[in-house]
Every structure is written in C-alpha cells, then in structure tokens.
Design an enzyme around this catalytic site. Structure first.
Site, PDB file in Angstrom:
ATOM      1  N   LYS A  28     -14.753 -13.997 -14.402  1.00 38.59           N
ATOM      2  CA  LYS A  28     -15.764 -13.268 -13.690  1.00 38.59           C
ATOM      3  C   LYS A  28     -16.784 -13.412 -14.192  1.00 38.59           C
ATOM      4  O   LYS A  28     -17.593 -13.267 -12.774  1.00 38.59           O
ATOM      5  CB  LYS A  28     -15.605 -11.459 -14.625  1.00 38.59           C
ATOM      6  N   ARG A 129     -24.623   3.151 -21.158  1.00 37.15           N
ATOM      7  CA  ARG A 129     -24.781   1.534 -22.156  1.00 37.15           C
ATOM      8  C   ARG A 129     -26.604   1.743 -21.896  1.00 37.15           C
ATOM      9  O   ARG A 129     -26.690   2.378 -20.926  1.00 37.15           O
ATOM     10  CB  ARG A 129     -23.420   0.487 -21.043  1.00 37.15           C
ATOM     11  N   SER A 174     -25.650 -12.166 -27.659  1.00 37.82           N
ATOM     12  CA  SER A 174     -25.216 -11.528 -26.016  1.00 37.82           C
ATOM     13  C   SER A 174     -25.317 -12.433 -25.368  1.00 37.82           C
ATOM     14  O   SER A 174     -26.827 -12.748 -24.615  1.00 37.82           O
ATOM     15  CB  SER A 174     -26.252 -10.192 -25.678  1.00 37.82           C
ATOM     16  N   GLN A 176     -25.258 -11.725 -21.674  1.00 38.66           N
ATOM     17  CA  GLN A 176     -26.151 -11.136 -20.761  1.00 38.66           C
ATOM     18  C   GLN A 176     -27.814 -11.373 -21.020  1.00 38.66           C
ATOM     19  O   GLN A 176     -27.809 -11.543 -19.997  1.00 38.66           O
ATOM     20  CB  GLN A 176     -25.448  -9.562 -21.125  1.00 38.66           C
ATOM     21  N   ASP A 327     -14.891  -9.861 -25.877  1.00 37.58           N
ATOM     22  CA  ASP A 327     -14.171  -8.680 -24.759  1.00 37.58           C
ATOM     23  C   ASP A 327     -12.215  -8.898 -25.168  1.00 37.58           C
ATOM     24  O   ASP A 327     -11.708  -7.618 -24.369  1.00 37.58           O
ATOM     25  CB  ASP A 327     -14.279  -9.159 -22.958  1.00 37.58           C
ATOM     26  N   LYS A 354     -19.516  -1.909 -25.563  1.00 33.98           N
ATOM     27  CA  LYS A 354     -19.088  -1.790 -24.608  1.00 33.98           C
ATOM     28  C   LYS A 354     -18.818  -0.887 -23.161  1.00 33.98           C
ATOM     29  O   LYS A 354     -19.173   0.504 -23.118  1.00 33.98           O
ATOM     30  CB  LYS A 354     -18.037  -2.559 -24.517  1.00 33.98           C
ATOM     31  N   ARG A 358     -15.385   0.380 -28.510  1.00 37.47           N
ATOM     32  CA  ARG A 358     -13.750  -0.218 -28.380  1.00 37.47           C
ATOM     33  C   ARG A 358     -13.079   0.058 -29.326  1.00 37.47           C
ATOM     34  O   ARG A 358     -12.068  -0.097 -29.275  1.00 37.47           O
ATOM     35  CB  ARG A 358     -13.646  -1.119 -27.874  1.00 37.47           C
ATOM     36  N   ARG A 403     -10.033  -2.836 -19.959  1.00 40.82           N
ATOM     37  CA  ARG A 403      -9.401  -3.934 -21.385  1.00 40.82           C
ATOM     38  C   ARG A 403      -8.698  -2.222 -22.300  1.00 40.82           C
ATOM     39  O   ARG A 403      -7.749  -3.051 -23.060  1.00 40.82           O
ATOM     40  CB  ARG A 403     -10.887  -4.177 -22.241  1.00 40.82           C
TER      41      ARG A 403
END
Length: 450
Positions: A28, A129, A174, A176, A327, A354, A358, A403
């Site tokens: 991904k 988020r 991170s 991202q 993840d 996330k 989670r 997930r």
C-alpha cells in the site's frame, strides 16, 4: 463524503490446517507513492502490481483531480501521465481521501508548494484523525490551512505562492509526516532538509531517487538527515510493486496459530523499515523462514513460509522496532494470546491515533475473548494463554478500522469458540481479496448476511 456502507458482521471459526500459496495484494505504501510521484513526473510512469484497495483508488482519483492522466489497464497494471513538479491544477471539487491517512497526508504535502487551493475530506474515521502533524510543517513552506477544531478534516489548504525551503525535525516517528515534507520540498527552491531521530519506512526516499531527484541520506549526531534539492524534473519510471508486508501479516499469523498449517506468501517486500513483525514473530518462536531472497526495484523481497508454531513464548518487543511494524501490532497482539507468558509492547502511542485507537480497540476485544490485557498511554501487555487455551466467543467492535477487523478474524481461527466483528466492511480499504484468499487457504470466515 466517503463511507463504508451498510455494516457487514463477520464471524471466524476454528478451521483445519491452512495450506497453499497466499498471493497478497501489492504494497500500500509503495502504491500510494508510485501514483503521486508518477503524477509529479514528466511523461508516462508504468506501474504493475498496484494495490487496488479503496485507499489507493482514492489516491488515483485525487491525482486525476490534480490534472494527471491515470489509467487502469486491468490486472494491477496502471499508467500515469504526469504533469511535472509544480504542475498540479486546482481541483474542481473537494478531494475525498476516504479512509486513507497516508493518502491525504502525502497529497497535502505534494500540493502545499503549488499556488492552488484544495479542500480535503474523508470518511468518519479519517475526519477524526489529527492533521496538524502535516499542516504545521507545510506552513513553514508558506502554505495555509483552515480546518475543523483540533486540526481535523474537512480542511482547506492554500498552497504557497512563493515557497521557501525548510529544515524540519520530525517530532514523532512518522513516515507520513517525513514524506509530506519531502514532497512539499520538491517544488521549493534550494534544499529542504528533514531530520528523523528514529528511522521510519524509507519508501519515499528510495522512490524519489528512482525518479531522478537529487536526494541524499546521512546518519549524523542529530539523527537520520535527508537532504532534497528542490525543483527537479522527475523522470517517469516503470515500477513493479512488491506485495504488502502489512497484508502478508494476516495469513502469516493465521498459519502460526492454526494447527498443521503451512503457508507460502511469495514476493513480500522486506524493506528493513517495514519487516519488524517478522523479526518479532521469530523471536517468539514462530516457524517463519525467508526463501528466494532478492532485490526488485531497489527493494529487498523474499518468499515467506509460515508454519504452525505451538510453542510460542511471550517476549518484550524492542521499542526501537515500533516504527517498522506500527501497523502490525493489532495482529501481533492476537498471536500473543496463543503464546505462553506476557508479550510487552512499548513505545506505541502512535497506535492511539490510527484509523481507530488501536490499543483500546484490541484491548476491549481481547478481554471480551477471555484474555487479560494491561494498557497505558504508549504501552500494552497481553498475557498469553498458550495454544488451545484461548476462549474466544466474543464480538469485537472494528471501529471502522480494517486492521482491527482482520485481526479478530485471524484470532477466530485459533480460539475455542468463534470470534466475530460488528463490521468487516473496512477491510476493503487495504485488502479487498482478504475473504477469498483466506478461504482458499482453508479458513472459515463468513459474513452474517450471506
């Protein structure tokens, strides 16, 4: 605005041995980046093995909205005719990134140094988020942002008219955020520098170099220093996307906890910034081997063979490994239930922001299934019961998180009573073939509305 549609309750039951080859979808992270950098190159980029989950398809739609020609040729083969660095057109409508935090944050970075205005939104999960972790650094380039309270979507970004280069230390591990800053730096003059005190997945750096950007990475006392020279002409590429290690985690973990199983997962990306789960599983005593190790497109890949592992032991997971497997902690916590002793996971506060919280989502579901879980802000401990001793018999809340849903479906393959989730719909965002793939291996996963 995106949504996942009518909830689809799902149930997973103990099954016979899982056997066969699991051809999981393309990576991904690499799929998102190949579309975005293809759109910023001049000419045609060809992509094979693209993950065709909802998250990546939303990124493809976004690149079309910015003026790139993105074509699906079928069978995971795509082409992108890019508009060049700084060539993004202003979209006619709101850009909907669905459930994808990676997609929206990378795209925000990519457009932040172009003189265009873009409004972003997503589904209920994405709109909850935090985006300040990206909007703060892109503001240093000259971009402006206006969103909901707490820096949340929907949000409008006004790109910088006269961007300036930036030197930025990422405040938390991170990929991202790092990637958003690097993508913004592409259309800024001079050198943009990103400093990581803890290394995260490096697909963006590898791919930028492949597209011809002038980028160098150095390890210094400050940390990992990435220097990017702005305003290059990116050259189109041919990209073969390796299979996603985060998706491979599910059939691998299912085989480890299901008696008699032997599953081969071919062509898995083993980038060292992504493969922490497999190292951890082996430390726990999992029968997991790498076969046919090789390099493809600058990325290390191998075929993974996972076999039933009845003598798993709980361990303390190295916190330094967290970024390389962030993840995978939900499904690791499932495997930990079938180990003997405590599995301790620290330095994982990123899990709280996330697609869902989670740690909270997994802790509640595991407790409902008869497992003792302790938790803090950035740690949790699963008290394993050993193979054959995990009760199950609970319905977990997926909380719009793919997930979480898949992790509890894997859990049901080893528990004494079935495991259910309230909604399996979000699975399509990253692993659209999860159900048929697991069924072909021998799993018993059913939808309640069949």
């Amino acid at each position: 605005m995106s949504g996942h549609g009518t909830p689809i309750p799902m149930t997973s039951r103990k099954c016979g041995p899982l056997k066969g080859v699991a051809n999981v979808p393309g990576d991904k992270s690499i799929s998102h980046r190949s579309l975005i950098l293809g759109a910023m190159a001049v000419g045609e980029t060809r992509i094979t093995g693209l993950l065709e989950g909802e998250d990546v398809l939303d990124t493809a739609k976004a690149m079309r909205a910015f003026g790139a020609e993105v074509t699906d040729h079928g069978g995971g083969e795509w082409s992108v005719h890019g508009v060049g660095v700084g060539g993004f057109a202003e979209p006619d409508n709101v850009v909907d990134c669905g459930n994808s935090g990676t997609g929206v944050r990378l795209i925000m970075g990519a457009m932040a140094t172009s003189p265009i205005t873009v409004t972003f939104t997503g589904d209920a999960s994405l709109n909850g988020r935090p985006m300040a972790r990206v909007t703060d650094p892109i503001a240093l380039f000259g971009a402006q942002s206006v969103g909901r309270a707490g820096g949340r979507l929907p949000m409008t970004i006004v790109g910088a008219q006269n961007p300036v280069p930036v030197r930025y230390t990422v405040p938390m591990p991170s990929a991202q955020v790092k990637s958003a800053v690097l993508l913004a730096g592409l259309n800024a003059p001079g050198e943009t520098v990103v400093i990581e005190t803890e290394a995260t997945r490096d697909h963006t750096e590898r791919m930028l170099a492949g597209f011809g950007a002038d980028i160098r990475v150095e390890q210094t006392e400050e940390g990992r220093v990435i220097t990017l020279k702005g305003q290059p002409e990116l050259k189109p590429q041919t990209i073969a996307v390796p299979r996603d290690p985060s998706s491979a985690a599910f059939p691998v973990c299912a085989a480890i906890i299901t008696e008699g199983s032997d599953v081969l997962v071919p062509n898995i990306g083993l980038n060292p910034t992504r493969a922490g789960l497999f190292t951890t599983l082996r430390e726990m005593g999992a029968d997991l081997t790498y076969e046919n190790e090789r390099f493809e497109g600058g990325e290390p890949v191998a075929d993974l063979r996972a076999r039933f592992s009845p003598d798993l032991k709980g361990i303390e997971v190295d916190p330094a490994r967290a970024a390389s497997m962030i993840d995978e902690y939900p499904v690791l916590s499932v495997v930990a239930c079938f180990a003997k002793g405590q599995t301790v996971m620290r330095g994982v506060k990123e899990l709280r922001v996330k697609e869902s919280d989670r740690i909270d989502a997994m802790a509640k579901g595991l407790r409902a299934a008869g497992v003792t879980v302790e938790e803090g802000e950035d740690w949790w401990i699963v008290n394993g019961l050993g193979h054959g001793n995990v009760p199950g018999g609970a319905t977990a809340m997926a909380q719009l998180d793919h997930r979480i849903a898949m992790s509890f479906m894997i859990m049901g393959m080893g528990t004494n009573a079935p495991m259910s989730v309230d909604d399996g719909n979000p699975i399509a965002t990253s692993f659209p073939i999860f159900e048929p793939l697991m069924a072909e291996l021998g799993a018993n996963v059913e939808r309640a509305n069949r």
